[in-house]
Design a protein around this motif. Structure first.
Motif, PDB file in Angstrom:
ATOM      1  N   SER A 167      -6.202  -9.980  17.068  1.00  0.00           N
ATOM      2  CA  SER A 167      -5.775 -10.835  18.453  1.00  0.00           C
ATOM      3  C   SER A 167      -6.676  -9.778  19.325  1.00  0.00           C
ATOM      4  O   SER A 167      -6.687  -8.835  19.047  1.00  0.00           O
ATOM      5  N   PHE A 168      -7.639  -9.666  20.330  1.00  0.00           N
ATOM      6  CA  PHE A 168      -7.594  -8.948  21.472  1.00  0.00           C
ATOM      7  C   PHE A 168      -7.955  -9.788  22.483  1.00  0.00           C
ATOM      8  O   PHE A 168      -7.867 -10.715  23.146  1.00  0.00           O
ATOM      9  N   VAL A 169      -6.741  -8.135  23.681  1.00  0.00           N
ATOM     10  CA  VAL A 169      -5.686  -8.937  24.315  1.00  0.00           C
ATOM     11  C   VAL A 169      -5.963  -8.149  25.776  1.00  0.00           C
ATOM     12  O   VAL A 169      -5.927  -6.608  24.923  1.00  0.00           O
ATOM     13  N   CYS A 170      -6.403  -8.835  27.101  1.00  0.00           N
ATOM     14  CA  CYS A 170      -6.201  -7.608  28.229  1.00  0.00           C
ATOM     15  C   CYS A 170      -5.110  -8.765  29.365  1.00  0.00           C
ATOM     16  O   CYS A 170      -6.580  -9.338  29.278  1.00  0.00           O
TER      17      CYS A 170
ATOM     18  N   PHE B 284       9.201   1.115  22.271  1.00  0.00           N
ATOM     19  CA  PHE B 284      10.073   0.422  21.042  1.00  0.00           C
ATOM     20  C   PHE B 284       8.496  -0.475  20.263  1.00  0.00           C
ATOM     21  O   PHE B 284       8.685   0.233  18.892  1.00  0.00           O
ATOM     22  N   CYS B 285       8.558  -1.513  21.254  1.00  0.00           N
ATOM     23  CA  CYS B 285       7.806  -2.869  20.429  1.00  0.00           C
ATOM     24  C   CYS B 285       6.537  -1.499  19.999  1.00  0.00           C
ATOM     25  O   CYS B 285       6.057  -2.145  19.184  1.00  0.00           O
ATOM     26  N   ILE B 286       6.409  -1.051  20.859  1.00  0.00           N
ATOM     27  CA  ILE B 286       4.835  -0.157  20.485  1.00  0.00           C
ATOM     28  C   ILE B 286       5.120   0.368  19.688  1.00  0.00           C
ATOM     29  O   ILE B 286       4.065   1.058  18.331  1.00  0.00           O
ATOM     30  N   LYS B 287       5.732   1.749  19.624  1.00  0.00           N
ATOM     31  CA  LYS B 287       5.995   2.228  18.422  1.00  0.00           C
ATOM     32  C   LYS B 287       5.879   1.859  17.362  1.00  0.00           C
ATOM     33  O   LYS B 287       5.597   2.049  16.396  1.00  0.00           O
ATOM     34  N   GLU B 288       6.688   0.898  16.675  1.00  0.00           N
ATOM     35  CA  GLU B 288       7.495   0.299  15.722  1.00  0.00           C
ATOM     36  C   GLU B 288       6.130  -0.252  15.180  1.00  0.00           C
ATOM     37  O   GLU B 288       5.644  -0.573  13.915  1.00  0.00           O
TER      38      GLU B 288
ATOM     39  N   PHE C   4       8.823 -10.321  18.375  1.00  0.00           N
ATOM     40  CA  PHE C   4       9.896  -8.800  18.834  1.00  0.00           C
ATOM     41  C   PHE C   4       8.379  -8.243  19.423  1.00  0.00           C
ATOM     42  O   PHE C   4       8.237  -7.555  20.286  1.00  0.00           O
ATOM     43  N   LEU C   5       7.950  -8.069  17.908  1.00  0.00           N
ATOM     44  CA  LEU C   5       6.939  -6.814  18.151  1.00  0.00           C
ATOM     45  C   LEU C   5       5.783  -7.310  18.376  1.00  0.00           C
ATOM     46  O   LEU C   5       5.020  -6.220  20.043  1.00  0.00           O
ATOM     47  N   TYR C   6       5.464  -9.101  18.541  1.00  0.00           N
ATOM     48  CA  TYR C   6       4.148  -8.853  20.027  1.00  0.00           C
ATOM     49  C   TYR C   6       4.820  -8.809  21.277  1.00  0.00           C
ATOM     50  O   TYR C   6       3.598  -8.832  22.135  1.00  0.00           O
ATOM     51  N   LEU C   7       5.803  -8.694  21.484  1.00  0.00           N
ATOM     52  CA  LEU C   7       6.157  -8.628  22.719  1.00  0.00           C
ATOM     53  C   LEU C   7       5.281  -7.349  23.625  1.00  0.00           C
ATOM     54  O   LEU C   7       5.251  -6.784  24.805  1.00  0.00           O
ATOM     55  N   GLY C   8       5.172  -6.463  22.827  1.00  0.00           N
ATOM     56  CA  GLY C   8       4.419  -4.936  22.999  1.00  0.00           C
ATOM     57  C   GLY C   8       2.865  -5.330  23.219  1.00  0.00           C
ATOM     58  O   GLY C   8       2.363  -4.837  23.700  1.00  0.00           O
ATOM     59  N   ILE C   9       2.599  -6.589  23.256  1.00  0.00           N
ATOM     60  CA  ILE C   9       1.117  -6.722  23.571  1.00  0.00           C
ATOM     61  C   ILE C   9       1.212  -6.551  25.190  1.00  0.00           C
ATOM     62  O   ILE C   9      -0.172  -6.812  25.252  1.00  0.00           O
ATOM     63  N   PHE C  10       2.334  -7.075  25.758  1.00  0.00           N
ATOM     64  CA  PHE C  10       1.716  -7.651  27.434  1.00  0.00           C
ATOM     65  C   PHE C  10       1.794  -5.900  28.021  1.00  0.00           C
ATOM     66  O   PHE C  10       2.591  -5.233  27.309  1.00  0.00           O
ATOM     67  N   PRO C  11       0.896  -5.983  29.173  1.00  0.00           N
ATOM     68  CA  PRO C  11       1.828  -4.583  29.900  1.00  0.00           C
ATOM     69  C   PRO C  11       2.933  -4.324  30.078  1.00  0.00           C
ATOM     70  O   PRO C  11       3.668  -5.260  30.026  1.00  0.00           O
TER      71      PRO C  11
ATOM     72  N   ASN D 232       1.303  -1.491  10.553  1.00  0.00           N
ATOM     73  CA  ASN D 232       0.084  -1.849  10.932  1.00  0.00           C
ATOM     74  C   ASN D 232      -0.311  -2.796  11.722  1.00  0.00           C
ATOM     75  O   ASN D 232      -0.537  -3.570  11.360  1.00  0.00           O
ATOM     76  N   PHE D 233       1.004  -3.315  12.573  1.00  0.00           N
ATOM     77  CA  PHE D 233       1.471  -4.959  13.437  1.00  0.00           C
ATOM     78  C   PHE D 233       0.640  -4.802  14.837  1.00  0.00           C
ATOM     79  O   PHE D 233      -0.817  -6.154  14.692  1.00  0.00           O
ATOM     80  N   LEU D 234       0.327  -3.711  15.736  1.00  0.00           N
ATOM     81  CA  LEU D 234       0.387  -4.215  16.990  1.00  0.00           C
ATOM     82  C   LEU D 234      -0.638  -2.581  17.749  1.00  0.00           C
ATOM     83  O   LEU D 234       0.511  -1.780  17.650  1.00  0.00           O
ATOM     84  N   GLN D 235      -2.043  -2.188  18.050  1.00  0.00           N
ATOM     85  CA  GLN D 235      -1.814  -0.968  18.436  1.00  0.00           C
ATOM     86  C   GLN D 235      -3.115  -0.858  20.449  1.00  0.00           C
ATOM     87  O   GLN D 235      -3.192  -2.267  20.687  1.00  0.00           O
ATOM     88  N   GLU D 236      -1.838  -0.598  21.029  1.00  0.00           N
ATOM     89  CA  GLU D 236      -2.507  -0.663  22.806  1.00  0.00           C
ATOM     90  C   GLU D 236      -3.880   0.570  22.779  1.00  0.00           C
ATOM     91  O   GLU D 236      -3.483   1.763  21.931  1.00  0.00           O
ATOM     92  N   MET D 237      -4.588   0.626  23.233  1.00  0.00           N
ATOM     93  CA  MET D 237      -5.392   1.844  23.687  1.00  0.00           C
ATOM     94  C   MET D 237      -5.163   2.426  25.478  1.00  0.00           C
ATOM     95  O   MET D 237      -5.812   1.041  25.981  1.00  0.00           O
ATOM     96  N   LYS D 238      -5.346   2.780  25.591  1.00  0.00           N
ATOM     97  CA  LYS D 238      -5.315   4.202  26.645  1.00  0.00           C
ATOM     98  C   LYS D 238      -6.268   4.339  26.511  1.00  0.00           C
ATOM     99  O   LYS D 238      -6.942   5.249  25.733  1.00  0.00           O
ATOM    100  N   ARG D 239      -6.952   4.745  28.232  1.00  0.00           N
ATOM    101  CA  ARG D 239      -7.851   5.935  27.945  1.00  0.00           C
ATOM    102  C   ARG D 239      -7.388   7.555  28.478  1.00  0.00           C
ATOM    103  O   ARG D 239      -6.110   7.794  28.949  1.00  0.00           O
ATOM    104  N   SER D 240      -8.016   7.914  28.041  1.00  0.00           N
ATOM    105  CA  SER D 240      -8.005   9.748  27.859  1.00  0.00           C
ATOM    106  C   SER D 240      -9.111  10.624  28.739  1.00  0.00           C
ATOM    107  O   SER D 240      -9.844   9.808  29.179  1.00  0.00           O
TER     108      SER D 240
END
Length: 886
Positions: free
Chosen positions: A544-547, A487-491, A412-419, A498-506
């Motif tokens: 995992s490196f995903v885009c 929720f997935c991204i935050k959890e 379930f948490l891994y679903l946060g890896i998709f946009p 420390n399961f998954l991190q989304e990188m965003k341009r700032s």
């Protein structure tokens, strides 16, 4: 998360100890000891799942297990990589200090292992019998407030449910409302509970809140409270005595009981013993997040799946929440609708945002200031939802997450890896899960089948929603609601997991910073990809490196080595938007890769690819029409799926009979690679695609079609006739092989550009197990198709695309099991055979740019509707015609 990390490392160590002992010979004893301790960790994590959020000491120990397992995983993977590629030795000695840390990690593991053993030895500290997944704890949950104000929408839903409640049945009737967290199940049930028609119909109406931690006795007492005053004697009665009392009060007369928030079928089983099935005037209305509850409670009535609000209803609800009436200052209307749009039609999200707007900005009188404030909210809706003081969204979703079985949490948490709002291909999702080690082997069922069951489980729990289904009914694509993804991204990104991190341009670069990448384990980035890679990130722990960028990115030559240099321990590399113009040698040092998707401008896959001996799934998208594989894929003993878009020439087979036995998918390969030797090695194939000059394959001039018949497990075959640079029509097939030459278990067959005459359809009709037949562009040509008797006994799905067919003569007995018919660009077809309306299971007729046949399609639709009315099953048959006629 600790659970998934332990599972994966345990599986990885077992593979190393069995197949690659030579790579860990210097540390074999320590690896064996670690494998033993991991089994203890695994047992502890399973036992403690239910209580972790409420016991800080447990959470701390789980964090320690996670950290020590992650560190062990990093060191062992680096140790293996160092052994496999000696030229990388200086890097890993500098980055990980392997020889020293390998001994140090053993000490750390022993320390954590001792703590786990202490807990198991101290029965007074934790009652592990109460920690088993599925058991209820002693805590009581506060019932939710049933919303009575600003109830918007669902009038049609309420009308339908009230219709169910008032219809006559032969025994106690159970109706279930199913939906995702925050969709408004309780609100709808409350709306129905208070409806005047229901008040009139049911003199006895009882509302009980079940929750995930209910006790049966309390529920029974809540029901008895409606009939009598509860005294000490009543409280002292046993569950069975109370159940008999409740049943005696409900045996006669009309009653409605709403059981709000039922979590499992087992919970319903505990409660239904007090409900008299013989009282046909009794009704029970259940709300639940899980489809299985509704199916189990009433096998004769499908669960009612609650819809999302419409855009109009969503906008009305926000106005009522903020202004108390359906009015909004014109200056704020555009911003308000933008805010609503980001709430994605979820009632609870709109209510939460409405509350924030009222609290923060109701005192502001100046319209310009108000507009600025609303602009601020519209730019950060998800942030405001997560910062809501009551944290209602997070708490409600967390209930579903905490209730997930052990094996589904990481999935379930891994679903946060998709946009955000991404349509996820299930094929891709489950193979990424497998590569990550989330799916464990089960006797008699494949990894892929287990993973598909997990997808269905998440769908039934309303944590995933189906977007498209395959022609055989299986899920093809799905989506996760934005609130659930947040929720997935935050959890997944918190310090605990420390399961998954989304990188965003700032404005300042990236959020989080590129420097922080070194502590993350999984990364996803869906925009500004080239900027990120150019910043030279360094992630020694990234697996995992995903885009999934919407735009294709051509990788400059100077950046081609950036990914393997940054992430040396990758397992999953999903970077299809990134176009590689060449492959450098350091790509082949990624020996832990299990899943790889590549876009390249190459016609040859180099021999060095065979160094990636852990690869399970390899997807190659190339601009070339052909792809020659020089790598010895038969030596890649973990390979399960090889997919390309080109006509692929496979390498010669090796001598070992076991080489290739794990391969399940090959597509699309060239006819010349269809040899007896290839199919003897890949004897467990389930899916096969062949692209090239099919006439030469069928005639035996190249390859051998006869060898396909030996693929005893093949279920899906795709034949693409590609005769480029000649015109497609020059590749017309004179005929098809006899039925016995096709694989015996073949269920799905796709043909394209074969230009066959319709008379050859009789051959396909004799394929005994064929369920899906897709006749794509110009696979069959000719003005008339006269169906013959005795064929297509199991065919459920028929797709016909781009043909000059004018007349199709057939009856129901030619396709006795047909469930779905799709006609695409059949612009000369005069009519769909009207006799197909007599097929009992015929459910879908879909016409796309097939205008002449639309009149007959409507006649079939009308005939099916009349049949449904007679059988009491209205709304089953679906007719779709595009373009829509005015």
């Amino acid at each position: 998360m600790a659970d998934a990390a332990v599972e994966f490392l345990l599986d990885n160590l077992q593979q190393l100890l069995i197949y690659h002992t030579h790579l860990i010979s210097d540390a074999k004893n320590q690896v064996e000891k670690l494998e033993s301790d991991l089994r203890l960790f695994k047992a502890f994590l399973r036992d403690s799942t239910k209580k972790r959020r409420k016991d800080e000491s447990l959470r701390e120990l789980v964090r320690q297990i996670r950290d020590v397992v992650y560190e062990a995983e990093d060191i062992i993977d680096a140790f293996v990589t160092q052994a496999a590629e000696s030229k990388s030795k200086s890097y890993f000695l500098r980055a990980f200090q392997t020889p020293v840390k390998l001994h140090g990690i053993a000490t750390d593991i022993e320390r954590v292992s001792a703590k786990v053993k202490d807990i198991y030895g101290d029965k007074n500290r934790i009652d592990f019998a109460a920690l088993n997944v599925g058991d209820g704890g002693p805590e009581e949950s506060e019932p939710p407030t049933v919303r009575q104000e600003n109830v918007v929408g669902f009038e049609d839903e309420a009308e339908k449910i009230i219709g169910y409640l008032t219809e006559e049945t032969q025994q106690l009737d159970v109706i279930s409302i199913i939906g995702m967290p925050g969709l408004g199940k309780t609100t709808l049930a409350g709306k129905i509970f208070r409806d005047p028609a229901v008040l009139y119909e049911f003199p006895t109406r009882i509302w009980v809140y079940v929750s995930q931690d209910f006790t049966r006795k309390n529920i029974l007492l809540d029901i008895m409270r409606e009939f009598t005053r509860l005294d000490e004697d009543m409280y002292n009665k046993s569950d069975s005595e109370l159940a008999r009392l409740v049943a005696s009060h409900l045996e006669r007369g009309k009653f409605l009981i709403v059981m709000d928030d039922v979590w499992t079928a087992e919970d319903w089983e505990k409660l239904q013993i007090a409900l008299p099935k013989s009282n046909k005037m009794g009704k029970v209305l259940i709300t639940s997040r899980h489809v299985e509850v509704g199916r189990y409670a009433n096998k004769n009535r499908l669960p009612h799946k609650l819809r999302f609000l419409t855009q109009e209803e969503s906008w009305l609800l926000l106005q009522l929440e903020v202004f108390g009436k359906p009015e909004c200052p014109p200056e704020l209307e555009v911003l308000g609708k933008l805010i609503v749009d980001q709430c994605d039609r979820l009632p609870l999200a709109i209510v939460v945002i409405g509350g924030i707007l009222v609290k923060k900005f109701s005192a502001l009188d100046d319209i310009a200031t108000k507009r600025n404030a609303w602009t601020k909210v519209s730019n950060s809706v998800s942030t405001y939802l997560s910062e809501d003081p009551g944290r209602r969204m997070e708490k409600i979703i967390a209930l579903s997450y905490d209730k997930l079985p052990y094996h589904l949490r990481a999935c379930f948490l891994y679903l946060g890896i998709f946009p955000e709002d991404f349509e996820m291909p299930v094929w891709k999702l489950i193979r990424m899960w497998i590569a990550e080690g989330f799916i464990q082997e089960k006797t008699g069922i494949s990894l892929e089948e287990t993973a598909e069951n997990y997808v269905e489980d998440l769908i039934n729990r309303n944590l995933l929603r189906v977007e498209r289904r395959r022609s055989d009914g299986r899920v093809k694509t799905c989506r996760i609601h934005d609130m659930l993804r947040d929720f997935c991204i935050k959890e997944a990104g918190n310090e605990r997991e420390n399961f998954l991190q989304e990188m965003k341009r700032s404005i300042d670069g990236f959020e989080p910073s590129v420097a922080e990448v070194q502590k993350f384990r999984r990364l996803c980035i869906h925009s500004s990809i080239l900027n990120f890679i150019s910043s030279r990130p360094y992630g020694p722990r990234v697996r995992s490196f995903v885009c999934f960028s919407k735009e294709e990115v051509a990788l400059p030559i100077e950046n081609i080595s950036a990914i393997p240099a940054a992430f040396k321990l990758l397992r999953v590399l999903e970077v299809k938007p990134i176009k590689f113009t060449k492959l450098t040698s350091d790509m082949y040092q990624l020996v832990h890769l299990r899943y790889l998707t590549l876009s390249i401008d190459l016609a040859i896959l180099p021999a060095a690819f065979s160094k990636l001996w852990n690869i399970q799934t390899l997807v190659v998208d190339t601009t070339s029409r052909t792809l020659e594989i020089k790598a010895d894929i038969w030596k890649m003993i973990q390979l399960r799926h090889l997919k390309t878009n080109a006509s692929t020439i496979l390498p010669k087979t090796g001598k070992s009979s076991k080489e290739g036995e794990k391969i399940r998918t090959l597509g699309t390969i060239s006819p010349q690679s269809c040899t007896e030797e290839v199919f003897e090695r890949a004897r467990n194939l389930k899916k096969l695609g062949i692209r090239g000059r099919l006439a030469m394959l069928i005639d035996g001039k190249i390859g051998s079609f006869d060898s396909l018949g030996k693929l005893e497990n093949l279920e899906k075959l795709k034949l693409i006739n590609d005769v480029f640079p000649s015109p497609p029509s020059e590749g017309q097939l004179r005929g098809l092989p006899p039925p016995y030459k096709f694989p015996r278990k073949l269920k799905s067959l796709t043909l394209s550009d074969t230009f066959l005459d319709w008379s050859h359809m009789s051959i396909l009709g004799l394929l005994e197990n064929l369920e899906v037949l897709k006749l794509k562009d110009k696979s069959f040509m000719g003005k008339c198709w006269l169906a013959t008797d005795g064929g297509f006994r199991r065919l459920e799905v028929l797709h016909i695309g781009r043909t000059d067919l004018g007349f199709w003569i057939a009856s129901a007995h030619h396709f006795p099991r047909l469930r779905r018919l799709e006609l695409r660009n059949c612009e000369e077809l005069k009519e769909v055979p009207i006799g197909l309306a007599e097929i009992e299971n015929f459910q879908v007729l879909d016409l796309y740019r097939t205008k002449f046949a639309s009149a007959s399609a409507k006649k079939i639709g009308e005939a099916k509707r009349k049949q449904e009315e007679q059988n009491g099953k209205v709304g089953v048959f679906k007719l779709s015609i595009f373009p829509v006629e005015e």
